[in-house]
Design an enzyme around this catalytic site. Structure first.
Site, mmCIF file in Angstrom:
data_model
loop_
_atom_site.group_PDB
_atom_site.id
_atom_site.type_symbol
_atom_site.label_atom_id
_atom_site.label_comp_id
_atom_site.label_asym_id
_atom_site.label_seq_id
_atom_site.Cartn_x
_atom_site.Cartn_y
_atom_site.Cartn_z
ATOM 1 N N GLU A 179 -34.665 45.164 -25.684
ATOM 2 C CA GLU A 179 -35.772 44.235 -25.983
ATOM 3 C C GLU A 179 -35.571 43.522 -27.311
ATOM 4 O O GLU A 179 -36.512 43.324 -28.077
ATOM 5 C CB GLU A 179 -37.094 45.017 -26.079
ATOM 6 C CG GLU A 179 -37.410 45.872 -24.883
ATOM 7 C CD GLU A 179 -38.817 46.459 -24.922
ATOM 8 O OE1 GLU A 179 -39.559 46.250 -25.909
ATOM 9 O OE2 GLU A 179 -39.171 47.150 -23.946
ATOM 10 N N GLU B 211 -41.224 54.612 -24.450
ATOM 11 C CA GLU B 211 -41.717 55.000 -25.782
ATOM 12 C C GLU B 211 -42.327 56.404 -25.851
ATOM 13 O O GLU B 211 -43.468 56.573 -26.280
ATOM 14 C CB GLU B 211 -42.702 53.919 -26.275
ATOM 15 C CG GLU B 211 -42.036 52.547 -26.281
ATOM 16 C CD GLU B 211 -42.954 51.398 -26.676
ATOM 17 O OE1 GLU B 211 -44.137 51.626 -26.948
ATOM 18 O OE2 GLU B 211 -42.449 50.259 -26.714
#
Ligand code: 9MR
Length: 539
Positions: free
Chosen positions: A452, A336
Site C-alpha cells: 500500500e 493489521e
C-alpha cells in the site's frame, strides 16, 4: 420519452435487482463509519454502470415508485457523483426525491457539505404506488406527485454540467421497493441523450510500468489500489489504471461495511466491477480485506457472545471469499493484527491487537480466519497485511514471533504484505532494513509484497518521495520471494491522504501522479528502478 430502465444496465447496481415488474431496490443501510467505529454517514449506492443523461436546457424526468410496503423510497439524481474518501463520503451536487412516511421528500446537496443544503417535504397520504416527476426548468426544479405539482424549489446549478447519474435507496422499516418506470424527455428547446457507462477495457501500451515489471527475469506485478467511482466517471483515471498496472487492490469496495452492510445482506456489485475491470485489462486482483477492526458495519460491532462473534467472522469469510473464488488471485485475510499500544507488548501480551475478534477467540482468530479462507478459495494466495513493520522494533519482532507460531500451528498463510505508508518523515524507512525483513520471511517459507505504498512529503521534497518509492521497488525486484509492488492509489486527485477536515477535501501529494495526471518524479523513478534492476533481461 426515453426509457431509462429497458435495455439499460441495472444489474450491476448494488442492492438492485431487475425483475419483470421493475427494478427491485433492497434496503442495504450502507454507511461509512469513522476509524473508531463511530459515525455512520449514509453511503447509498450509485448506478455507475447504468444509464446517465447528458442534456442542455429544460428536461423532465418521471419515475414510478411502487410496492413501498412501509419503506422510505428514494431516487437520487446526481449532478456529480460522490467520491468516497478516507472515512468520508464527499457528497457533491445532486438531489434526492422520494416518498417517506407517506410524504414527498426532497433534498438538495450543493457540494459544500455532506448534509443537504435544502430539505423539504410536500403533501401527505401517499401510498404504495407513487408517480414522481422532476422538471428542470431554468433555475428551478418543479416537483410533481401523481400528476399534481407539489413543489417548486431553486435548483441553483445542481445540474450545471448537464449530466445526471442515477441512484436509489431504501430506508425505514420495510425491506425495499420497486422502481417501475424511469423516463426522461427534453422540454421546449431542451436537448437530451442517454449514455451507457463506458466500456471497461482500455487501450494498452507496451511501455508502461506493468510491462517493465513483466519483462524482468523474475516478473513481478505492479499494483495500485482502485476505487470504482472514479473508474467509471473519470476517463483519465480509468486509462492510467489499466495501462500502467497489472494488479489492483480494491481500496474500499471489498470491505465488510460495503459488502455486508446488514447481517446476511450482501452487495458485491462494486467489487464485481473491479474484478471485471481487472479481467478486461489482464490484471490480477489482490483482494482486501476479510478480517479487520475497521470499516465494519455497526451490526458487526454490537455486543454478542464469543461464539456468535466467531460465527460472524467465519460466515463473512465463507460468503465473501466464496463469492470471489476463482476471480481473485490473492486475499488479505487478516489486516493489521499488531497492536500500537505499548501495554500490549508487556506482561505476557504478545503484541497482538486486542480488538473484537481477538477478544472473542484470542490469537486463534488468525488461525481460524486463514483456515476458513483456504477452504473458501483453495487457490487464492493468502496474505497477512500490516503497516509499520518495514522497520526494526518491537512491532516487527512481535510479528515475526507470531509468524513462527502460526507456522508451527500449520496455519495456511502464504505471505506478508508490508504496507509501506510514509505519512511523516519519521515513517521513512531504509530500503535495506526492509530488505532484511523480506529475507527473514524466506526462512519461514513466506512470500512478501509491498502492499500500500504512499509517501507524503513537504513541498519541494519530490526527490525524497521518488527515492523512497524506487528504493522499495528495487528491493522487491531483487528479493526472490517478493511478488508484487503496489501503491495505495496512483493519482493525488483521489489519494487517501487528502485532508478531509475541509470540504471539499484538499488533496495530498503522496502518489506518483499529480491531481492532473501528470507523472511526477516518483513515477520516473519507479520506471528507472525497473529499468536498472539486475533482473532486467535487456540492456
Ligand atoms: O484508503 C482507505 C480509506 O478510503 C478508508 O476510509 C479507510 C478505512 O476503511 O481505509 C483506507 O485504506 C487503508 C487500508 O484499508 C488498510 N491500510 C491503511 C489504508 C490507508 O488508510
Amino acid at each position: 420519452m426515453t426509457d431509462l430502465i429497458e435495455g439499460r444496465d441495472w444489474a450491476h447496481f448494488a442492492g438492485a435487482k431487475p425483475t419483470r415488474s421493475g427494478v427491485r431496490i433492497t434496503r442495504l443501510d450502507r454507511r461509512i463509519t469513522r476509524q473508531d467505529g463511530s459515525g455512520g454517514q449514509p453511503n447509498p449506492p450509485v448506478n455507475l454502470r447504468g444509464p446517465r443523461l447528458v442534456f442542455r436546457g429544460d428536461i423532465r424526468i418521471e419515475a414510478r415508485l411502487t410496492r413501498l410496503d412501509g419503506t422510505d423510497a428514494y431516487l437520487h439524481l446526481y449532478g456529480e457523483t460522490p467520491v468516497v474518501y478516507d472515512e468520508w463520503r464527499q457528497e457533491r451536487r445532486g438531489v434526492r426525491i422520494g416518498v417517506a412516511g407517506g410524504r414527498v421528500r426532497f433534498d438538495r446537496w450543493d457540494g459544500e457539505s455532506d448534509k443537504p443544503a435544502v430539505t423539504r417535504t410536500f403533501g401527505e397520504g401517499f401510498g404504495e404506488d407513487v408517480r414522481l416527476a422532476v422538471e428542470v426548468r431554468g433555475n428551478r426544479l418543479v416537483l410533481e406527485a401523481d400528476g399534481t405539482v407539489v413543489g417548486n424549489v431553486a435548483g441553483r446549478d445542481v445540474f450545471g454540467d448537464g449530466r445526471i447519474w442515477f441512484g436509489a435507496d431504501a430506508q425505514g422499516s420495510g425491506d425495499g421497493w420497486t422502481l417501475r418506470g424511469l423516463r426522461a424527455m427534453p422540454l421546449g428547446r431542451g436537448r437530451l441523450s442517454v449514455r451507457d457507462a463506458p466500456g471497461l477495457k482500455v487501450p494498452r501500451s507496451t511501455d508502461a510500468l506493468r510491462d517493465l515489471a513483466a519483462d524482468l527475469r523474475r516478473p513481478i506485478r505492479l499494483g495500485t489500489a482502485l476505487a470504482v467511482g472514479p473508474l467509471l466517471t473519470d476517463s483519465a483515471y480509468r486509462r492510467t489504471a489499466g495501462e500502467e498496472f497489472s494488479m489492483l487492490t480494491p481500496e474500499n469496495d471489498f470491505k465488510p461495511q460495503f459488502v455486508q452492510p446488514r447481517r446476511g445482506v450482501f452487495a458485491f456489485e462494486e467489487g464485481d466491477t473491479l474484478v471485471d475491470f481487472a479481467e478486461a485489462n489482464g490484471m490480477q486482483v489482490h483482494a482486501h480485506t476479510l478480517v479487520w477492526f475497521e470499516a465494519l458495519p455497526a451490526w458487526m460491532r454490537v455486543e454478542m457472545t464469543h461464539e456468535d462473534r466467531r460465527r460472524v467472522m467465519t460466515d463473512h469469510i465463507r460468503a465473501v471469499a466464496g463469492h470471489f473464488r476463482g476471480k481473485v488471485a490473492e486475499w488479505d485475510v487478516v489486516n493489521e493484527p499488531m497492536s500500537d499500544e505499548d501495554e500490549d507488548y508487556t506482561n505476557g501480551n504478545l503484541g497482538v491487537r486486542p480488538h473484537l475478534w481477538f477478544e472473542a477467540m484470542g490469537e486463534q482468530y488468525i488461525d481460524i480466519a486463514f483456515r476458513t479462507a483456504r477452504e473458501a478459495d483453495p487457490h487464492a494466495v493468502l496474505y497477512l497485511n500490516e503497516y509499520g513493520v518495514e522497520e526494526d522494533g518491537p512491532r516487527w519482532d512481535a510479528l515475526y514471533a507470531m509468524l513462527i507460531r502460526l507456522r508451527q500451528r500449520g496455519v495456511p498463510i502464504d505471505g506478508v504484505g508490508f504496507q509501506n505508508h510514509e505519512y511523516t518523515a519519521a515513517d521513512r524507512t531504509d530500503p535495506e532494513v526492509f530488505r532484511r525483513k523480506v529475507r527473514a520471511l524466506t526462512g519461514l517459507g513466506l512470500k512478501a509484497r509491498v502492499s500500500e505504498m504512499d509517501v507524503l512529503v513537504d513541498d519541494g521534497e519530490e526527490d525524497v518521495q521518488a527515492r523512497q518509492f524506487a528504493g522499495k521497488l528495487a528491493v522487491c525486484t531483487e528479493e526472490p520471494n517478493c511478488t508484487s509492488f503496489s501503491t495505495w492509489g496512483f493519482t493525488d486527485r483521489y489519494g487517501s491522504t487528502a485532508d478531509i477536515r475541509t470540504y471539499p477535501p484538499s488533496p495530498g501529494n503522496a502518489l506518483p501522479w499529480d491531481t492532473a495526471y501528470e507523472a511526477k518524479p516518483a513515477y520516473w523513478a519507479l520506471r528507472d528502478a525497473l529499468d536498472r534492476s539486475p533482473q532486467r533481461t535487456t540492456a
